[in-house]
Design a protein around this motif. Structure first.
Motif, mmCIF file in Angstrom:
data_model
loop_
_atom_site.group_PDB
_atom_site.id
_atom_site.type_symbol
_atom_site.label_atom_id
_atom_site.label_comp_id
_atom_site.label_asym_id
_atom_site.label_seq_id
_atom_site.Cartn_x
_atom_site.Cartn_y
_atom_site.Cartn_z
ATOM 1 N N LYS A 66 0.937 -1.071 0.016
ATOM 2 C CA LYS A 66 0.087 -0.052 -0.015
ATOM 3 C C LYS A 66 0.833 1.477 0.067
ATOM 4 C CE LYS A 66 -3.456 2.513 2.800
ATOM 5 N NZ LYS A 66 -4.556 2.472 3.985
ATOM 6 N N ALA A 67 1.868 1.219 0.745
ATOM 7 C CA ALA A 67 3.018 2.321 1.010
ATOM 8 C C ALA A 67 3.588 2.492 -0.403
ATOM 9 C CB ALA A 67 3.936 2.238 2.056
ATOM 10 N N ARG A 68 3.960 1.590 -0.936
ATOM 11 C CA ARG A 68 4.805 1.535 -2.263
ATOM 12 C C ARG A 68 3.635 2.262 -3.529
ATOM 13 N NH1 ARG A 68 8.908 -1.474 -4.162
ATOM 14 N NH2 ARG A 68 8.167 -3.196 -2.840
ATOM 15 N N ALA A 120 2.468 6.154 -2.185
ATOM 16 C CA ALA A 120 3.451 7.384 -2.052
ATOM 17 C C ALA A 120 3.891 7.975 -3.245
ATOM 18 C CB ALA A 120 4.663 6.579 -1.573
ATOM 19 N N PRO A 121 4.014 9.335 -3.371
ATOM 20 C CA PRO A 121 4.147 9.925 -4.811
ATOM 21 C C PRO A 121 5.136 9.417 -5.349
ATOM 22 C CG PRO A 121 3.597 11.426 -2.952
ATOM 23 C CD PRO A 121 3.811 10.376 -2.296
ATOM 24 N N THR A 122 6.447 8.939 -4.528
ATOM 25 C CA THR A 122 7.775 8.514 -5.232
ATOM 26 C C THR A 122 7.495 7.009 -5.786
ATOM 27 O OG1 THR A 122 8.490 7.847 -3.297
ATOM 28 C CG2 THR A 122 9.149 10.028 -4.048
ATOM 29 N N HIS A 123 6.359 6.445 -5.298
ATOM 30 C CA HIS A 123 6.174 4.995 -5.466
ATOM 31 C C HIS A 123 7.423 4.157 -5.326
ATOM 32 C CE1 HIS A 123 2.318 5.792 -7.283
ATOM 33 N NE2 HIS A 123 2.936 6.606 -8.385
ATOM 34 N N VAL A 152 -0.447 12.031 0.923
ATOM 35 C CA VAL A 152 -1.699 11.590 0.192
ATOM 36 C C VAL A 152 -2.888 11.418 0.928
ATOM 37 C CG1 VAL A 152 -2.226 10.251 -1.708
ATOM 38 C CG2 VAL A 152 0.168 11.125 -1.423
ATOM 39 N N ASP A 153 -4.106 11.563 0.693
ATOM 40 C CA ASP A 153 -5.252 10.977 1.532
ATOM 41 C C ASP A 153 -5.424 9.618 0.832
ATOM 42 O OD1 ASP A 153 -7.662 10.816 2.557
ATOM 43 O OD2 ASP A 153 -8.811 12.156 1.376
#
Length: 260
Positions: free
Chosen positions: A214-216, A219-222, A259-260
């Motif tokens: 989920k974090a990957r 996150a905007p950076t992926h 990020v929401d």
């Protein structure tokens, strides 16, 4: 292998690293970064079971002081700081990277946590940092920096984080109060909030693999943060270039928290 940097911005600085369990620990990422940037280190290990895993890492960063430290064991914390006082006479930074909740308290609902589970969680995860700040203060005669590790679950309800979220919220509040109280002595205090990391401590959180993915994706950076990312960010805040930054919770998470 420890990375090398031309600028030894922490050369001559001395610091205590608490929380190395293995080479996946956030505390190990911090130890690698500070040593690569020239700092001299003191390292602790939890107990005899952890010792064989930590000693080779302590040797790798040429730690001058290596001692046991279970914050629940009477006198051990004081012994570490007494040794630092005798050997070094001063201290420039402390990394507090420990947290603990009994399994039943962590896996159950917050509303169901019994008093013993609550007190143990807050004792290890929050009070121990306050106590370390107290013991470090007289050794930071020229100022210094204190760091602890937190997580996004302190601010938002994260599934399965449960009572640890409560403890981390208390920890972040303690950071602000300590920063206000120790600031006049030139001591800065910060919480570092990494994104999800595959550490041994995190392995106790149910469905943690799903949290990583989920974090990957969110996150905007992926990208997932690494222990070295955390270490270098912490090392920056410990430098004089950041001398007017204190009381902050620094997110090192690829932007996940925005990020929401």
């Amino acid at each position: 292998m420890i990375p090398t940097y031309k600028a030894k911005i922490h050369e001559g600085n001395r610091g205590l690293i608490v929380g190395i369990a293995n080479d996946q620990s956030i505390a190990w990422g911090c130890a690698r970064a500070f040593r690569a940037l020239g700092a001299e280190l003191a390292v602790t290990y939890l107990n005899d079971k952890a010792k064989p895993h930590v000693l080779p890492l302590a040797e790798e960063v040429e730690a001058e002081i290596v001692m046991p430290l279970d914050v629940r064991a009477p006198g051990q914390m004081e012994a570490v700081f007494e040794t630092i006082a005798k050997r070094w006479g001063r201290l420039d930074f402390v990394i507090h990277s420990i947290a603990f909740a009994p399994k039943q308290a962590l896996e159950g609902r917050v509303v169901d946590v019994d008093r013993d589970g609550f007190l143990t969680t807050l004792d290890v995860s929050c009070w121990s940092f306050i106590r370390m700040a107290k013991l470090a203060e007289p050794l930071m005669t020229n100022g210094g920096a204190l760091f602890t590790m937190t997580y996004y679950g302190s601010q938002r309800v994260v599934t399965h984080y449960n009572i640890m979220g409560v403890a981390k919220a208390a920890l972040e509040s303690a950071v602000r109060y300590l920063a206000a109280e120790l600031g006049p002595s030139g001591i800065r205090v910060h919480a570092i909030s990494p994104g999800p990391l595959a550490t041994r401590a995190a392995s106790g959180i149910p469905e943690f693999d799903e949290l990583l993915e989920k974090a990957r994706g969110k996150a905007p950076t992926h990208k997932l943060v690494s222990i070295d990312d955390v270490g270098l960010a912490t090392a920056f805040l410990a430098h004089d270039a950041a001398r007017l930054i204190t009381g902050e919770t620094l997110y090192v998470d690829g932007g996940y928290n925005i990020v929401d």
